[in-house]
Design an enzyme around this catalytic site. Structure first.
Site, PDB file in Angstrom:
ATOM      1  N   GLY A  19      -7.068   4.479   3.010  1.00 27.14           N
ATOM      2  CA  GLY A  19      -6.271   3.602   3.852  1.00 27.14           C
ATOM      3  C   GLY A  19      -6.952   2.276   4.091  1.00 27.14           C
TER       4      GLY A  19
ATOM      5  CD  GLU B 239      -8.934  11.911  -0.646  1.00 33.30           C
ATOM      6  OE1 GLU B 239      -7.874  11.408  -0.213  1.00 33.30           O
ATOM      7  OE2 GLU B 239      -9.155  13.109  -0.595  1.00 33.30           O
ATOM      8  N   PRO B 240     -10.574   6.122  -1.839  1.00 33.49           N
ATOM      9  CG  PRO B 240     -12.248   4.580  -2.334  1.00 33.49           C
ATOM     10  CD  PRO B 240     -12.025   6.033  -2.019  1.00 33.49           C
ATOM     11  N   GLY B 241      -7.934   4.093  -3.050  1.00 36.85           N
ATOM     12  CA  GLY B 241      -7.149   3.711  -4.229  1.00 36.85           C
ATOM     13  C   GLY B 241      -7.071   2.194  -4.267  1.00 36.85           C
TER      14      GLY B 241
ATOM     15  NE  ARG C 299       1.960  -2.124  -3.067  1.00 38.48           N
ATOM     16  CZ  ARG C 299       1.641  -2.981  -2.123  1.00 38.48           C
ATOM     17  NH1 ARG C 299       1.638  -4.248  -2.367  1.00 38.48           N
ATOM     18  NH2 ARG C 299       1.301  -2.546  -0.937  1.00 38.48           N
TER      19      ARG C 299
ATOM     20  CE1 TYR D 169       5.654   2.061  -0.061  1.00 41.03           C
ATOM     21  CE2 TYR D 169       4.808   0.771  -1.885  1.00 41.03           C
ATOM     22  CZ  TYR D 169       5.054   1.988  -1.301  1.00 41.03           C
ATOM     23  OH  TYR D 169       4.678   3.131  -1.949  1.00 41.03           O
TER      24      TYR D 169
ATOM     25  CB  CYS E 142      22.176  -5.861 -12.899  1.00 43.70           C
ATOM     26  SG  CYS E 142      22.290  -7.122 -14.172  1.00 43.70           S
ATOM     27  CD  GLU E 143      20.305  -2.488  -6.840  1.00 44.94           C
ATOM     28  OE1 GLU E 143      20.002  -3.291  -5.949  1.00 44.94           O
ATOM     29  OE2 GLU E 143      20.944  -1.449  -6.632  1.00 44.94           O
TER      30      GLU E 143
ATOM     31  CE1 TYR F  37      -0.676   4.017  -4.883  1.00 45.13           C
ATOM     32  CE2 TYR F  37      -1.642   2.210  -3.642  1.00 45.13           C
ATOM     33  CZ  TYR F  37      -1.609   3.554  -3.981  1.00 45.13           C
ATOM     34  OH  TYR F  37      -2.505   4.409  -3.408  1.00 45.13           O
TER      35      TYR F  37
END
Ligand SMILES: *Cc1c(COP(=O)(O)O)cnc(C)c1O
Length: 409
Positions: free
Chosen positions: A226, A267-269, A306, A310, A336-337, A364
């Protein structure tokens, strides 16, 4: 997010890669990953701490191999990620498997591969205990009920979260452990992504310390991840040095009281790979409407979701015209969105054909890409020792059809 020159790839380097490999293209800067890993190691140098890269952020096999070469472990959330880790050369002992809502079969598959397993619900805990007893040590993922994280979608420790076993169910856990003779060697928590407040981790670790009295065989406490990184100048970040100092103090004090040596795990991503990544696209059209100047690029949420998923902010720059006059643009994709990367962004004048870069595209980014609109997934390039290496070819039309089965019609 550009900070110092050595920390960031220059516009001209990015343009060169875009010209050589085409766009859209994800570009990863290996040395930046090393810088981030080294920062973590240094911040926690005074405690027995290990880091496991949460590879769901970015799983290209070369990134995994590079992490392994740095001495970093691997955190995985699916049996496929475990298999990728093994193919990348990780020792199973250096892999943690932290799935949620998987069936016992997937847990057993991980056991057969010899990795560390985190169990996150009572049902599987009981089934695993009944089947294997204490023959295979496990870790338990607890939910400490701390509300944290950048937003609700990425917050995992709150009371309504599906993740982990509630600390209020500790008596139930104890009953299962006792009656099935499970050997619990680790406790785990992960309260979400983008936590900038050091106190959240301190509160979390205190809860974990309280829980240790229920488990006599512990070897590690895993605080998940996090860690927040900056996405634009002035953005708050997790103060890793302060976190290291405070947690080391708390941890070493506790370890002195505890009867066994304990390791602290993370556990860093995002912290490891967000800033190493650049996503370069081409401006297809400049479209002036009555109210807005749109830049339509040759990508969309099929490649970088993202911003839409988000509401994340990714800094966008025009690397083909870095000295141009700044103007206000809304950058949109070609899907097309509704497909907006950024509203009202100040970007140096964009001409059709210019390359734009999205910063912080390592975590991500490619990993959440899709073939929506039957568009092809981008290529990936890794820059190491100043040299660009193609590490994933761009999709072709055959990739779209590869698993489809044509029947007689
Ligand atoms: C996603 C995840 C992480 C990594 O989170 P970041 O915010 O990318 O650092 C770590 N642990 C677990 C269990 C996760 O699911």
């Amino acid at each position: 997010m550009p900070k110092t020159q050595s920390d960031v790839l220059s516009a001209s380097t990015l343009v060169k890669v875009a010209e050589e490999f085409g766009t859209p293209v994800y570009i990863y800067h290996a040395e930046k990953i090393k810088t981030q890993y080294t920062k973590l190691k240094q911040a926690f140098a005074k405690s027995d701490t290990r880091f496991f890269y949460a590879c769901k952020a970015l799983t290209n096999i070369n990134i995994l191999r590079y992490m392994n070469s740095l001495g970093c472990g691997l955190d995985t959330v699916s049996i496929q990620e475990v298999e990728l880790g093994l193919r990348a050369g990780f020792d199973p002992k250096n892999i943690i498997f932290t799935p949620n809502c998987v069936d016992l079969q997937e847990i057993i598959a991980a056991k057969e591969l010899g990795v560390n397993i985190n169990i996150d619900n009572i049902s599987i805990l009981e089934q695993f205990g009944n089947t294997f007893g204490g023959s295979y040590p496990i870790c338990i993922r607890l939910n400490p009920h701390i509300m944290a994280g950048g937003n609700f979608k990425i917050s995992t420790g709150h009371v309504d979260s599906k993740f982990g076993i509630s600390i209020h169910q500790i008596r139930h856990i104890e009953r299962i452990v006792k009656s099935t003779k499970l050997k619990v060697t680790g406790l785990h928590m992960h309260t979400g992504s983008e936590i900038k407040d050091v106190d959240v981790f301190l509160r979390g670790v205190e809860i974990m310390f309280e829980m240790t009295e229920h488990f006599p065989d512990l070897e590690s406490i895993d605080l998940g991840s996090g860690f927040k990184v900056a996405y634009q100048p002035g953005d708050p970040e997790t103060d890793i040095d302060l976190l290291g100092e405070k947690l080391t103090e708390a941890f070493n004090k506790f370890s002195a009281k505890y009867k066994r040596p304990l390791q602290l795990w993370f556990e860093p991503g995002k912290y490891l790979v967000s800033q190493c990544g650049y996503f370069v696209v081409k401006a297809n059209v400049i479209k002036q409407t009555t109210a807005t100047v749109f830049v339509g690029v040759n990508s969309g949420f099929n490649h970088l979701i993202r911003p839409m998923f988000y509401d994340s902010f990714h800094l966008i720059r025009n690397i083909s015209n870095p000295q141009g006059t700044e103007r206000i643009y809304t950058v949109v994709g070609n899907i097309c969105e509704t497909d907006t990367f950024g509203w009202d962004r100040k970007i140096t004048e964009v001409r059709e054909g210019d390359f734009l870069v999205f910063y912080n595209a390592g975590a991500y980014g490619f990993e959440m890409s899709s073939n929506f609109n039957s568009r092809l997934k981008p290529a990936e390039v890794m820059i190491k020792d100043g040299k660009p290496h193609l590490i994933r070819k761009r999709d072709t039309i055959d990739d779209l059809l590869k698993n489809q089965v044509e029947i007689a019609l």
